[in-house]
Design an enzyme around this catalytic site. Structure first.
Site, PDB file in Angstrom:
ATOM      1  N   ASP A  61       0.678  -1.340  -0.105  1.00 20.92           N
ATOM      2  CA  ASP A  61      -0.118  -0.144   0.050  1.00 20.92           C
ATOM      3  C   ASP A  61       0.845   1.255   0.056  1.00 20.92           C
ATOM      4  OD1 ASP A  61      -1.643  -2.138   0.690  1.00 20.92           O
ATOM      5  OD2 ASP A  61      -2.456  -0.990   2.666  1.00 20.92           O
ATOM      6  N   GLU A 238     -11.278  -1.632   3.801  1.00 22.78           N
ATOM      7  CA  GLU A 238      -9.763  -1.371   3.899  1.00 22.78           C
ATOM      8  C   GLU A 238      -9.501   0.142   3.215  1.00 22.78           C
ATOM      9  OE1 GLU A 238      -7.201  -5.170   4.561  1.00 22.78           O
ATOM     10  OE2 GLU A 238      -7.718  -4.946   2.197  1.00 22.78           O
TER      11      GLU A 238
END
Length: 586
Positions: A61, A238
């Site tokens: 990420d 998320e």
């Protein structure tokens, strides 16, 4: 994805099977025996030239992007010890232009009890005083996901090399019925008219995804609101992202970004809508809605036109996940980053010595009609353009193709437009296809003859065309005589390697093709990446591919048409792309 309940159940099973093949790595399945095996060799054959990646090992990420004292900062999830997920810290790079990057020391790494088992994703907030603050998810000794804060050690350092974590962390615990194993990825905070800061944390209750809302007066003590900002039955949320966008009707400058600090101006506040983006842990897709946010009640209500489920609109219909946006005050724009995972195998990643890249940073804005977000590579990317070739007014009949020659396409930027004179041969569109563009693309791939299309590019193609990645459009005729445009990235023939994951990716393009009978396509090709923008950024698809023959100088680019109707390439501009400075240490 399907319209009927029974078919949806079958698709759900298929998604789980798909996850077992490749997506489990994105879900952070741990390989204890592999996560600390440092790469002794880095295979550069398929490494990208101008997409963001570190010299070696695993990344995922993007975290905490921001602009501070003349520098763009990007943190990202990184394993410093191996090419699989594990040992996660926040690696840190800086740039003056979003293209050339310098690697610095890790920004955040496990060092305290409240994050000793991992420093997971989060965001940056720049306070009104100009102080940047990082909020991130830490994994504590009990494997609980807790939210922590970190501040720069030296505010005069534009590189923000050192960060300290106050002892009052964690600032948010998974209390009040929160699932401690599904509570992560705090957003950038925003300041409300009531004098309270607000932020969101992703969570779930059973199959309901939640954007859990917290408030604070001092950025230290945070209190959970009585209700989430929003929720939907999609599974775990998320990497939530919540931000304002300008509305075209209220501003001549609707493509500009909007800083949350500007919302104290009532006039500005009336000219914006809000975007809520979430990343779905179950499917590994993202979706977003656009709607209205009530500051007084802290309620977000998506516009009715936006599906509030996993059939919803996406930033990218391909390999693009855990995205994070930020406001760039230097150029008054909103920029989004997204992680593109590998589609090969764990042994492949270990052999290569690296895994994961970031997509090209994209400017993002609300379309003039308010129906969707539009994305486009940041303008700075043009500085990498080198040798140029051009093709104009070239007609391609059914079954024909031509090669774009005179440049090296393996690392390139290709911007082109197609014209279709005759739409009468468009195939009939079944309304049931609307919820499953990928299945339609898989059924009607680039080699399946059609009426209007398929037409587009064969990228990273071998000279004999046995390896190729197809990027194409196909036009259908709906029952109301309007037209439906499908855009596909089809990597099923991208490699001789049989064990890699090669799904078709697809999305519909919201364009009235009958109005001017043209459609544009821009494709960024970078060794193992094909990143495409249809209709000037209305539909975006990124694909990871691993050719064996179509590498280096042996990679070719073709334009093709397998539809009954002739297609004209009205203009094609293609550039070789230079390699920027990519994360060399300072």
């Amino acid at each position: 994805m399907a319209t009927a309940r029974a078919r949806a159940a079958l698709v759900f099973v298929a998604l789980l099977q798909m996850a077992a093949v490749v997506v489990v790595r994105a879900s952070h399945v741990v390989y204890p025996e592999l996560q600390s095996l440092e790469a002794k060799h880095v295979d550069g054959k398929l490494r990208t030239g101008y997409h963001f990646q570190p010299p070696k090992h695993w990344i995922n990420d993007p975290n905490g992007p921001m602009y501070y004292k003349g520098l763009y900062h990007l943190f990202y999830q990184y394993n410093p010890k191996g090419a699989v997920w594990g040992n996660i810290e926040w690696a840190h790079s800086v740039s003056t232009d979003l293209i050339d990057w310098t690697a610095l020391e890790p920004g955040i790494y496990p060092s305290k009890t409240f994050d000793e088992k991992g420093c997971w994703s989060g965001s940056a907030t720049v306070l009104p005083s100009g102080v940047p603050v990082i909020m991130y998810t830490g994994i504590d000794p009990d494997e609980r996901q807790v939210q922590n804060v970190a501040y720069p050690v030296n505010l005069s350092d534009p590189y923000l090399r050192e960060w300290y974590k106050p002892d009052y962390n964690p600032i948010i615990n998974p209390d009040g019925g929160i699932n401690a194993s599904a509570f992560r990825d705090p957003t950038t905070a925003w300041y409300g008219p009531d004098g309270h800061w607000r932020l969101l944390v992703g969570s779930k209750v059973n199959m309901k995804g939640l954007a859990v809302l917290y408030r604070s007066r001092d950025f230290k003590k945070w209190v959970k609101a009585h209700h989430p900002l929003h929720s939907a039955h999609t599974g775990m949320w998320e990497c939530p992202d919540f931000f304002p966008v300008a509305v075209a009707g209220g501003s001549r400058h609707y493509r500009r970004g909007v800083d949350t600090a500007e919302l104290h101006d009532a006039a500005v506040a009336e000219e914006v809508k809000y975007v809520l983006k979430v990343s779905l842990d179950l499917t590994r897709y993202e979706y977003y809605t656009v709607g209205w946010y009530d500051h007084a009640t802290d309620r977000y209500v998506p516009d009715a036109a936006f599906p509030d489920n996993d059939y919803g609109l996406r930033y990218d219909y391909g390999d693009f996940y855990a995205s994070k946006s930020f406001y760039d005050p230097a150029k008054r724009r909103r920029i989004v980053w997204g992680w593109a995972n590998e589609s090969d195998t764990v042994p492949d990643d270990r052999r290569k010595g690296w895994a994961g890249i970031q997509a090209i940073p994209r400017k993002l804005w609300l379309s003039a009609d308010g129906k969707q977000l539009v994305q486009w590579p940041v303008e700075e990317l043009k500085a990498l353009r080198a040798k140029h070739v051009n093709v104009t007014d070239k007609v391609i009949k059914k079954g024909n193709y031509f090669e774009v020659t005179g440049f090296k396409s393996v690392q390139s930027d290709v911007d082109m437009a197609f014209a279709i004179k005759d739409l009468s041969k468009a195939e009939e569109f079944d309304p049931a296809w609307r919820t499953d563009a990928e299945a339609l693309c898989k059924k009607l791939g680039s080699d399946v003859d059609g009426g209007v299309g398929p037409f587009g590019l064969w990228a990273l193609a071998s000279g004999d065309l046995k390896e190729r990645t197809a990027v194409f459009f196909r036009v259908f005729k709906a029952n109301d005589s309007s037209h439906v445009v499908l855009m596909c990235n089809d990597p099923t023939r991208s490699s001789y390697e049989s064990k890699i994951y090669r799904p078709t990716f697809a999305g519909f393009v919201d364009v009235d093709i009958a109005k001017n009978k043209q459609i544009a396509l821009r494709t960024l090709i970078d060794h193992s990446v094909v990143e495409s923008f249809g209709a000037r950024g209305k539909t975006c698809i990124l694909t990871r591919v691993y050719p064996r023959k179509a590498v280096g100088d042996d990679a070719h680019l073709f334009v093709f048409n397998n539809g009954e109707s002739d297609v004209k390439v009205t203009n094609l501009d293609a550039w070789e792309m230079k390699t920027p400075k990519m994360n060399a240490e300072e």
